[in-house]
Design a protein around this motif. Structure first.
Motif: not given
Length: 697
Positions: A66-75, A77-87, A109-114
């Motif tokens: 739920l959080y990753t869906k809302r964090l970057d809802y339109n995909k 900004f983040l890369f798949q590698s960022d989601i994997d790292e958070l995963g 938050i660090d990843l998203y702001l970066k």
């Protein structure tokens, strides 16, 4: 709970002590405050939620999704590698929260702001040069069908397509308006070349995206925390939410129809904060110097140093202008003649008229009363605000003076509100009796009854609902339907059958720890409500007696489409007596016959098929010729739907004489309300509701 409070209190002592004894950083303090909020949050949820959840790996995975869906809802900004790292923490979030660790949240938050910082130059870079619109390629507009990019090149290509699509939309609109002007031989229109229009479309897109990125960068740590907290609460059900203090204040104002301020409607125009309207009777109106068209440049609290608001978002500027009743705000404004003036205004309570019930008299063979209710508002702020049940009674009494034959209550797009108000309102239409059944997690059933024998309206009654009629709207519609007191007309309702209450988290902290207050409130689903016939509106909604065609009838909508909805169930029926005054088969048969013969309703049925087709087809060509051809086809399709908003023969309406007298010299308000009545008489659903009223003997 006491054990929890003791633990929180002990932690608070440590936090406060550290703040006093050292140069404790704000960043560290925010996280310590977050620790306290989560402790209070879980304690409240465990004690009060209808179906408390176990904090385990399954819970953790749901929070992650739920959080990753809302964090970057339109995909974007983040890369798949960022989601994997958070995963890597997807099954550890529960342990982190229980042990007051924030590894996952901090990393997200660090990843998203970066990533946000990295994309700031892409907008300028991609819009710096003319765009090639001859290439055959497509852009997917449904983000749920897309995936996170694997490489920077892939993501930048998605950005390129996104801004190209945005420019195309503007360019097509400009070309369409210019072509129409040329066709009409409009000599006032200045014809521009394609290249000029393309530059203008890119410039507008650049500005819009710059403002979007600016808003994303200005999101505060507290707002970002709220997003994470609501991903946690959202696992319980879609209506359990954490409200930061500012958000709770906005909620209360919206539900009560009141706020404290100056009574001026504001808008932004070319980056400037402009006054668009002065509300009659408001502090601004009484003071007399602030006028529509004035630009607000600075705001001061009394004689304090003024704050420049020219570079603030409109919501931020409004927060400076609002304030407690009786306090002074001084506005530095630029008048329409370019003079600068300081205007002092004493704030007061302002009512938002659009929040409240209003009525009209409709004519279709008979006089029929029509009441529009936008929400089930009540005095959430405890400042003497109005309640919708009392307002409904007043509107009924005004309509009765007009000798109306029947009554239509329009609950379309009414998302609900106060449970107590809907119980009082239902009692306006039948003598004493049950209205709704409520059950908590202990399975104890409470039948909420109208205990007042007085009936405000005993004549023909129709309730209008649609897909966005939810919660309290469904309670009223279901009660009227179960009693067979009136006809429910429209489309199936939203399907929200749960009851929420606010828990103020400050109440669980001892007074001596005011340093971290306010910490906010949590709206918790504590009960489910059931119809008096024992069924539930949860997920299923209220199915109207008279079903009418709807543009969205083939689209999945409502509670069942939300994340983690509560399940449907049923309980024993309450003790009530049905009315026997309406011949339902006859009324329904007559309506079906009219609808079948109606060109407008037949048009809506074809529109529903087109909406379904378009919902599935979410890719758009980025080739200018193909895009414009598609858009022209859509505009041609939409032209035929203009028939749905034309005047209906033999159907008219007017404001109540009491309301006309009340508006007095407020011609702006009177004109606005007259336009509203005119639109009411163009609504084929309302027209059919009047036909149904005429069929009720």
């Amino acid at each position: 709970m006491q054990k929890l409070i003791n633990k929180i209190t002990a932690k608070t002592i440590i936090v406060v002590g550290v703040i006093i004894l050292s140069s404790f950083t704000l960043f560290k303090y925010v996280f310590d405050k977050n620790d306290v909020i989560f402790e209070l949050l879980f304690g409240s949820l465990n004690q009060n939620h209808y179906a408390p959840l176990k904090l385990d790996d399954a819970f953790s995975e749901k929070v992650f999704e739920l959080y990753t869906k809302r964090l970057d809802y339109n995909k974007k900004f983040l890369f798949q590698s960022d989601i994997d790292e958070l995963g890597k923490s997807r099954r550890d979030i529960d342990d982190q929260l229980l042990n007051q660790r924030h590894d996952f949240y901090a990393k997200s938050i660090d990843l998203y702001l970066k990533r946000l910082k990295e994309k700031e130059n892409w907008n300028k870079e991609l819009l710096a040069k003319p765009i090639d619109f001859t290439v055959d390629e497509e852009y997917e507009t449904d983000y749920e069908k897309t995936t996170f990019a694997k490489t920077e090149a892939d993501l930048k290509n998605e950005w390129r397509k996104m801004v190209k699509y945005q420019v195309l939309l503007r360019l097509d609109d400009m070309l369409d308006r210019q072509e129409k002007a040329i066709e009409k031989k409009d000599t006032a229109w200045k014809v521009k070349s394609f290249d000029t229009l393309e530059v203008e479309a890119r410039r507008k897109t650049l500005k819009a995206n710059d403002e979007w990125l600016k808003r994303l960068n200005k999101i505060s740590p507290r707002e970002r925390f709220s997003t994470f907290a609501n991903a946690v609460t959202g696992v319980y059900d879609p209506h359990t939410e954490y409200f930061a203090p500012k958000d709770k204040k906005k909620f209360d104002q919206a539900m009560s129809g009141q706020f404290e301020g100056i009574g001026a409607r504001l808008q932004t125009k070319d980056g400037a904060l402009m006054v668009s309207e002065i509300i009659v009777g408001s502090p601004s109106y009484k003071q007399g110097e602030l006028k529509a068209g004035d630009q607000i440049v600075k705001v001061a609290q009394g004689n304090a140093e003024p704050v420049d608001v020219t570079n603030l978002e409109i919501d931020e500027a409004i927060e400076f202008i609002k304030g407690k009743k009786g306090t002074e705000v001084r506005l530095t404004v630029k008048k329409t003649d370019n003079t600068i003036k300081i205007i002092p205004i004493i704030r007061d309570v302002i009512e938002i008229e659009e929040t409240f019930a209003k009525s009209a008299v409709l004519e279709n063979k008979n006089k029929i009363g029509y009441i529009y209710l936008p929400s089930f508002y009540t005095d959430f702020t405890r400042t003497g605000a109005r309640g919708c049940a009392a307002d409904m009674r007043k509107e009924i009494e005004k309509l009765k003076k007009q000798n109306v034959k029947g009554l239509i209550i329009d609950l379309r797009d009414n998302g609900g509100g106060s449970l107590q108000e809907v119980v009082l309102m239902a009692g306006l239409f039948f003598p004493k009796g049950p209205v709704v059944q409520v059950q908590g997690k202990n399975s104890m059933r409470n039948v909420m009854e109208d205990r007042v024998p007085d009936v405000a309206w005993d004549g023909p009654l129709t309730i209008m609902v649609n897909h966005n009629s939810a919660s309290a709207s469904e309670i009223l519609a279901a009660a009227i339907q179960d009693y067979k007191r009136g006809i429910i007309l429209g489309t199936p309702s939203f399907g929200k059958g749960t009851v929420q209450s606010f828990v103020d988290l400050d109440n669980f902290l001892l007074p001596q720890f005011d340093t971290i207050k306010p910490v906010g409130q949590v709206k918790i689903t504590q009960q489910k409500f059931y119809r008096i016939n024992g069924g539930a509106t949860q997920l299923k909604g209220v199915i109207p007696d008279v079903l009418l065609p709807d543009p969205y009838e083939f689209i999945d909508l409502g509670e069942k489409e939300m994340d983690n909805p509560m399940p449907w169930d049923e309980i024993p029926k309450a003790d009530y007596v049905e009315f026997k005054t309406i011949n339902y088969p006859s009324v329904i048969k007559n309506s079906q016959a009219r609808v079948k013969k109606s060109p407008q309703f037949n048009l809506i049925e074809s529109q529903a098929k087109e909406v379904k087709s378009k919902k599935d087809d979410t890719k758009y060509s980025l080739n200018l010729t193909k895009f414009r051809t598609e858009q022209k086809q859509l505009r041609e399709q939409n032209k035929k739907y203009e028939e749905l908003r034309k005047e209906i023969k033999g159907f008219s309406g007017q404001l109540l004489s009491d309301d006309v007298a009340k508006f007095g010299s407020d011609t702006t308000r009177l004109n606005r309300e007259n336009r509203w009545v005119k639109n009411v008489t163009k609504d084929i659903y309302i027209h059919e509701a009047t036909n149904v009223i005429n069929d009720i003997k």
